[in-house]
Design an enzyme around this catalytic site. Structure first.
Site, PDB file in Angstrom:
ATOM      1  N   GLN A  16       0.699  -1.375   0.286  1.00  0.00           N
ATOM      2  CA  GLN A  16      -0.405  -0.177   0.206  1.00  0.00           C
ATOM      3  C   GLN A  16       1.219   1.174   0.117  1.00  0.00           C
ATOM      4  O   GLN A  16       0.945   2.376  -0.679  1.00  0.00           O
ATOM      5  CB  GLN A  16      -0.707  -0.078   1.300  1.00  0.00           C
ATOM      6  CG  GLN A  16       0.005  -0.408   2.462  1.00  0.00           C
ATOM      7  CD  GLN A  16      -1.703  -0.230   3.241  1.00  0.00           C
ATOM      8  OE1 GLN A  16      -2.760  -0.584   3.020  1.00  0.00           O
ATOM      9  NE2 GLN A  16      -1.291  -0.344   4.618  1.00  0.00           N
ATOM     10  N   LEU A  17       2.359   1.844   0.799  1.00  0.00           N
ATOM     11  CA  LEU A  17       2.597   2.311   0.677  1.00  0.00           C
ATOM     12  C   LEU A  17       4.054   2.408  -0.757  1.00  0.00           C
ATOM     13  O   LEU A  17       3.734   3.418  -1.012  1.00  0.00           O
ATOM     14  CB  LEU A  17       3.325   2.630   2.361  1.00  0.00           C
ATOM     15  CG  LEU A  17       4.797   3.728   1.546  1.00  0.00           C
ATOM     16  CD1 LEU A  17       4.012   5.269   1.601  1.00  0.00           C
ATOM     17  CD2 LEU A  17       5.470   3.222   3.659  1.00  0.00           C
ATOM     18  N   ASP A  53      13.594  -8.796  -4.748  1.00  0.00           N
ATOM     19  CA  ASP A  53      13.168  -9.693  -3.092  1.00  0.00           C
ATOM     20  C   ASP A  53      14.719  -9.362  -2.068  1.00  0.00           C
ATOM     21  O   ASP A  53      15.837  -9.440  -2.307  1.00  0.00           O
ATOM     22  CB  ASP A  53      13.721 -11.421  -3.653  1.00  0.00           C
ATOM     23  CG  ASP A  53      13.896 -12.305  -2.036  1.00  0.00           C
ATOM     24  OD1 ASP A  53      13.781 -11.303  -0.901  1.00  0.00           O
ATOM     25  OD2 ASP A  53      14.007 -13.291  -2.189  1.00  0.00           O
ATOM     26  N   TYR A 104       7.886  -7.773   6.456  1.00  0.00           N
ATOM     27  CA  TYR A 104       6.942  -8.548   6.599  1.00  0.00           C
ATOM     28  C   TYR A 104       5.779  -7.676   7.948  1.00  0.00           C
ATOM     29  O   TYR A 104       6.293  -7.608   8.587  1.00  0.00           O
ATOM     30  CB  TYR A 104       7.692  -9.574   6.771  1.00  0.00           C
ATOM     31  CG  TYR A 104       6.876 -11.202   7.665  1.00  0.00           C
ATOM     32  CD1 TYR A 104       6.823 -12.340   6.868  1.00  0.00           C
ATOM     33  CD2 TYR A 104       6.565 -10.683   8.341  1.00  0.00           C
ATOM     34  CE1 TYR A 104       6.475 -13.569   7.403  1.00  0.00           C
ATOM     35  CE2 TYR A 104       5.688 -11.959   9.113  1.00  0.00           C
ATOM     36  CZ  TYR A 104       5.362 -13.199   8.603  1.00  0.00           C
ATOM     37  OH  TYR A 104       4.820 -14.698   9.016  1.00  0.00           O
ATOM     38  N   THR A 107       8.476   1.376  12.762  1.00  0.00           N
ATOM     39  CA  THR A 107       6.952   1.320  12.903  1.00  0.00           C
ATOM     40  C   THR A 107       7.270   1.248  14.629  1.00  0.00           C
ATOM     41  O   THR A 107       7.773   0.965  15.331  1.00  0.00           O
ATOM     42  CB  THR A 107       7.137  -0.782  13.248  1.00  0.00           C
ATOM     43  OG1 THR A 107       5.171  -0.723  13.374  1.00  0.00           O
ATOM     44  CG2 THR A 107       7.613  -1.420  13.844  1.00  0.00           C
ATOM     45  N   TYR A 134       6.907  -8.983  15.560  1.00  0.00           N
ATOM     46  CA  TYR A 134       7.344  -8.381  14.429  1.00  0.00           C
ATOM     47  C   TYR A 134       7.803  -7.351  15.197  1.00  0.00           C
ATOM     48  O   TYR A 134       8.667  -6.742  14.201  1.00  0.00           O
ATOM     49  CB  TYR A 134       6.469  -8.429  14.090  1.00  0.00           C
ATOM     50  CG  TYR A 134       5.767  -6.629  13.170  1.00  0.00           C
ATOM     51  CD1 TYR A 134       6.029  -6.685  12.423  1.00  0.00           C
ATOM     52  CD2 TYR A 134       5.334  -5.823  13.867  1.00  0.00           C
ATOM     53  CE1 TYR A 134       5.676  -5.225  11.509  1.00  0.00           C
ATOM     54  CE2 TYR A 134       5.606  -3.826  12.710  1.00  0.00           C
ATOM     55  CZ  TYR A 134       5.287  -4.471  11.879  1.00  0.00           C
ATOM     56  OH  TYR A 134       5.402  -3.122  11.317  1.00  0.00           O
ATOM     57  N   LYS A 179      11.610  -5.383  13.922  1.00  0.00           N
ATOM     58  CA  LYS A 179      11.770  -4.242  12.876  1.00  0.00           C
ATOM     59  C   LYS A 179      12.893  -3.114  13.276  1.00  0.00           C
ATOM     60  O   LYS A 179      13.400  -2.517  13.553  1.00  0.00           O
ATOM     61  CB  LYS A 179      10.329  -3.141  13.107  1.00  0.00           C
ATOM     62  CG  LYS A 179       9.030  -3.972  11.994  1.00  0.00           C
ATOM     63  CD  LYS A 179      10.188  -3.903  10.994  1.00  0.00           C
ATOM     64  CE  LYS A 179       9.661  -2.456   9.895  1.00  0.00           C
ATOM     65  NZ  LYS A 179      10.249  -2.110   8.588  1.00  0.00           N
TER      66      LYS A 179
END
Length: 298
Positions: free
Chosen positions: A14-15, A38, A71, A111, A135, A139
């Site tokens: 989306q970004l 990748d 991810y 994030t 997650y 990050k």
């Protein structure tokens, strides 16, 4: 204004799609998805960044990478942390190393999940990291990999991102509004919703400042929609935009809606670092949501 050649790994998310949509005669954007690039493949990353640098040289432009590849399946990461680590840590490490060797600036998107989520005020970039999920751990490690690479790199943390592409909270609530008479939504988790189109414009402004030679001295910045709300408040606003009765949305607690990965109770990010860098703050989250729906209706 110098011409910009931009590479966006994660270009089909989306970004990434909103960054690709900013292409213009002055901005050459290549936004490959994971099938095309990748980020965990060193050879693929070397080839992509080398091609970017060569394309910029031929066009008399300045190269820049904005890494939107990640991810982001928060719950799935609890049982697939190895894959999350590969994409969120190994990928950025390779990307930053190649950018460093080719002298290409890098902006890496991170994030609010890197924090514990138990604060009583918006988080600043220098606050201690204490991720409570797989997650968040990956990050946070990805940030360290980028900032320790020697690359000319910046980390931009954001939160509660939604957009026109892919799956996200807004799309889920829109679907559920049409399926259920009432909806119970968590009202004890606080954050700042961020429209991906607004975030893309902000990242491009940051990129412009970097390639023009006056990038921020601070290498970690926060960029989110202004203000804060809860998932319950967010959902009621979504219902309002749909013309549905917001009273159909009922509050519940996190305990009543358990998930595999722990969610931060308070993960609002302060935008002070963004403003202090001379960058334009994103609009208030409620205005961004209205603009998202207006764009969807066009």
């Amino acid at each position: 204004m110098p011409m910009l050649s931009l590479l966006v790994p994660g270009g089909t998310g989306q970004l990434g799609r909103d960054l690709a949509a900013l292409s213009s005669p002055e901005i050459d954007v290549v936004a490959p998805g994971s099938a095309e690039l990748d980020v965990t493949s060193a050879g693929a990353v070397v080839a992509a960044v080398s091609a970017l640098a060569e394309r910029a040289r031929e066009a008399g432009a300045t190269p820049l990478v904005i890494n939107a590849a990640a991810y982001t399946a928060v719950d799935a990461a609890e049982t697939d942390e190895r894959r999350a680590f590969a994409v969120n840590v190994d990928g950025p490490r390779v990307l930053a190393a190649v950018c460093s060797s080719r002298r290409v600036p890098l902006v890496h998107v991170s994030t609010d999940y890197v924090f514990a989520g138990n604060a009583d005020r918006p988080y600043e970039p220098e606050d201690d990291l204490e991720p409570h999920s797989a997650y968040g751990r990956t990050k946070a490690a990805g940030e360290d990999a980028v900032l320790g690479s020697g690359a000319q790199a910046w980390v931009v943390r954001t939160s509660w991102v939604y957009g026109a592409s892919g799956s996200n909270f807004v799309k889920t609530m829109v679907r559920l509004e049409g399926e259920r008479e009432t909806l119970s939504v968590v009202d004890d988790q606080h954050g700042a919703p961020t429209w991906s189109a607004d975030l893309a414009s902000g990242l491009l402004e940051l990129g412009r400042s970097i390639v023009e030679g006056h990038g921020p001295s601070r290498r970690i910045l926060h960029c989110t929609g202004g203000g804060e709300t809860t998932w319950f408040g967010f959902t009621r606003a979504i219902f309002e935009e749909l013309g549905a009765d917001p009273e159909r949305v009922k509050p519940c607690t996190t305990e009543e809606f358990p998930r595999p990965a722990p969610r931060p109770a308070y993960s609002v990010l302060s935008n002070k670092s963004w403003v202090d860098a001379g960058l334009t703050p994103l609009r208030p989250w409620r205005d961004g949501l209205a603009a998202y729906f207006a764009a969807a209706r066009r």
